[in-house]
Design a protein around this motif. Structure first.
Motif, PDB file in Angstrom:
ATOM      1  N   HIS A  11       9.428   6.921  14.486  1.00 31.66           N
ATOM      2  CA  HIS A  11       9.875   7.682  13.324  1.00 31.66           C
ATOM      3  C   HIS A  11      10.820   6.853  12.476  1.00 31.66           C
ATOM      4  O   HIS A  11      11.367   5.840  12.930  1.00 31.66           O
ATOM      5  CB  HIS A  11      10.559   8.985  13.751  1.00 31.66           C
ATOM      6  CG  HIS A  11      11.816   8.790  14.537  1.00 31.66           C
ATOM      7  ND1 HIS A  11      11.815   8.643  15.915  1.00 31.66           N
ATOM      8  CD2 HIS A  11      13.126   8.692  14.152  1.00 31.66           C
ATOM      9  CE1 HIS A  11      13.049   8.484  16.345  1.00 31.66           C
ATOM     10  NE2 HIS A  11      13.865   8.501  15.301  1.00 31.66           N
ATOM     11  N   TYR A  12      11.015   7.307  11.258  1.00 37.87           N
ATOM     12  CA  TYR A  12      11.931   6.632  10.325  1.00 37.87           C
ATOM     13  C   TYR A  12      12.561   7.673   9.419  1.00 37.87           C
ATOM     14  O   TYR A  12      11.884   8.605   8.959  1.00 37.87           O
ATOM     15  CB  TYR A  12      11.190   5.605   9.460  1.00 37.87           C
ATOM     16  CG  TYR A  12      12.071   5.058   8.357  1.00 37.87           C
ATOM     17  CD1 TYR A  12      12.964   4.024   8.608  1.00 37.87           C
ATOM     18  CD2 TYR A  12      12.038   5.619   7.082  1.00 37.87           C
ATOM     19  CE1 TYR A  12      13.797   3.545   7.608  1.00 37.87           C
ATOM     20  CE2 TYR A  12      12.871   5.145   6.076  1.00 37.87           C
ATOM     21  CZ  TYR A  12      13.747   4.113   6.341  1.00 37.87           C
ATOM     22  OH  TYR A  12      14.582   3.643   5.362  1.00 37.87           O
ATOM     23  N   ALA A  59       7.790   3.810  10.286  1.00 32.33           N
ATOM     24  CA  ALA A  59       7.508   4.659  11.454  1.00 32.33           C
ATOM     25  C   ALA A  59       6.318   4.124  12.234  1.00 32.33           C
ATOM     26  O   ALA A  59       6.325   4.105  13.473  1.00 32.33           O
ATOM     27  CB  ALA A  59       7.241   6.093  10.997  1.00 32.33           C
ATOM     28  N   GLY A 163       7.026  10.109  10.481  1.00 30.40           N
ATOM     29  CA  GLY A 163       6.797  10.031  11.915  1.00 30.40           C
ATOM     30  C   GLY A 163       5.385   9.544  12.163  1.00 30.40           C
ATOM     31  O   GLY A 163       4.493   9.766  11.332  1.00 30.40           O
ATOM     32  N   LEU A 306       8.128  13.563  13.250  1.00 31.01           N
ATOM     33  CA  LEU A 306       9.528  13.143  13.243  1.00 31.01           C
ATOM     34  C   LEU A 306      10.303  13.834  14.349  1.00 31.01           C
ATOM     35  O   LEU A 306      11.014  13.197  15.133  1.00 31.01           O
ATOM     36  CB  LEU A 306      10.146  13.453  11.875  1.00 31.01           C
ATOM     37  CG  LEU A 306      11.631  13.181  11.676  1.00 31.01           C
ATOM     38  CD1 LEU A 306      11.956  11.714  11.882  1.00 31.01           C
ATOM     39  CD2 LEU A 306      12.062  13.634  10.282  1.00 31.01           C
TER      40      LEU A 306
END
Length: 342
Positions: A11-12, A59, A163, A306
């Motif tokens: 995720h990011y 991600a 995500g 996410l």
């Protein structure tokens, strides 16, 4: 047919945190008002130069690294998004280029907030059919680009992030322990009691659909300056009436009872809505309920992967544990399935 399972997650989120107090300086609202109605405390907002592709690639890179696969192994990339500006090449194709994937099929999928679970099922079906051995499924949104920052009913909800999940085909018999396999019928996958359980696969049969008669409940329209709008009370009534039945059906098709779940990750739309829906399932206290909306806001198609990735990263869900994914949004569309944690 082979089975398919999630083998890695990533995720990011952007670095900028927008608090309720920050919003109170932008529009007539307050921290107390937002928390009471939505449960949200903070959300992440991308910089102006940060794109949906940037977040999706970050991600996906994390998920790919966790999988241990070589970029050449990935045969399919799909990105669920409704906020991307780019039309062609697709966000998926751009992500593939950034990660050095040599020749995957790559496409974007727009099913609003239901997008990731829809894309997950689509990739799962492709792997089961032998169209690829490994796939990247990504949910990525820059909802701040389509937010009306003068509308306090919606601007307090929306946020940005991404995500990703790596799916891999397995040598199992796939979904369905009966002679009829997946069990197609008049109402789609798993219409009867035969062959609609996990078997030894890691992704259960999808429950998906839409109600176009309620398509105006959640909208993102206007060609030149799209803005997110929704009928909040109508969405709440629909979700609390329909989602518990869809959750039970996803569990039934996977061959488990809701009480056997290790966790539940719904679309992170609104904490009060999530709580109202899940109360109707009468889940045991030890079932982990994703509440990422509190710190991340509503990230549309990114919210399910996410939240799932963060729970797994923190060790709150066991490897192999059954988790219900359930998403819903514009359309009104929905999609959900039970998966095993990597």
């Amino acid at each position: 047919m082979p089975g398919a399972r999630i083998t890695a997650l990533g995720h990011y989120q952007p670095s900028r945190v927008l608090t309720n107090d920050d919003l109170a300086r932008m529009v007539e609202t307050s921290d107390d008002w937002i928390r009471r109605r939505t449960g949200i405390a903070t959300r992440r907002i991308a910089d102006e130069a940060e794109s949906v592709t940037d977040m999706a690639a970050a991600a996906a890179e994390k998920a790919l690294a966790a999988s241990g696969l070589d970029p050449r192994d990935i045969g399919l990339v799909t990105v669920a998004t409704c906020s991307a500006v780019d039309r062609c090449p697709s966000i998926a194709a751009q992500v593939a280029g950034r990660l050095g994937l040599p020749s995957p099929v790559a496409f974007d999928l727009n099913n609003g907030c239901a997008g990731f679970c829809t894309a997950l099922a689509t990739a799962d079906h492709a792997l089961r059919a032998g169209a690829a051995r490994h796939a990247l499924v990504i949910g990525a949104e820059k909802m701040s680009d389509v937010t009306d920052w003068t509308d306090r009913s919606t601007c307090v909800l929306l946020a940005d992030g991404a995500g990703a999940a790596v799916l891999s085909a397995s040598e199992s018999d796939g979904v369905g322990s009966g002679a009829d396999g997946i069990g197609f019928g008049a109402d789609g996958i798993g219409s009867g009691t035969e062959g609609n359980s996990f078997g030894t696969a890691g992704i259960g049969p999808v429950v998906w659909g839409s109600d176009p008669s309620r398509g105006d409940y959640v909208r993102l329209v206007d060609e030149w300056q799209p803005r997110f709008t929704q009928e909040g009370q109508a969405v709440y009534r629909w979700a609390t009436a329909e989602l518990p039945g869809l959750a039970r059906e996803a569990c039934r098709r996977a061959g488990i009872e809701p009480g056997e779940l290790a966790g539940v990750v719904t679309h992170q739309a609104n904490l009060r809505l999530i709580e109202a829906v899940l109360r109707q399932l009468d889940l045991p206290e030890d079932v982990v309920i994703a509440q990422d909306v509190v710190e991340s806001g509503n990230t549309s198609a990114a919210s399910v992967p996410l939240a799932l990735s963060k729970l797994v990263e923190r060790g709150e869900l066991p490897s192999g544990g059954k988790v219900l994914l359930l998403s819903f949004g514009g359309g009104m569309s929905w999609a959900g399935q039970v998966v095993e944690c990597p």
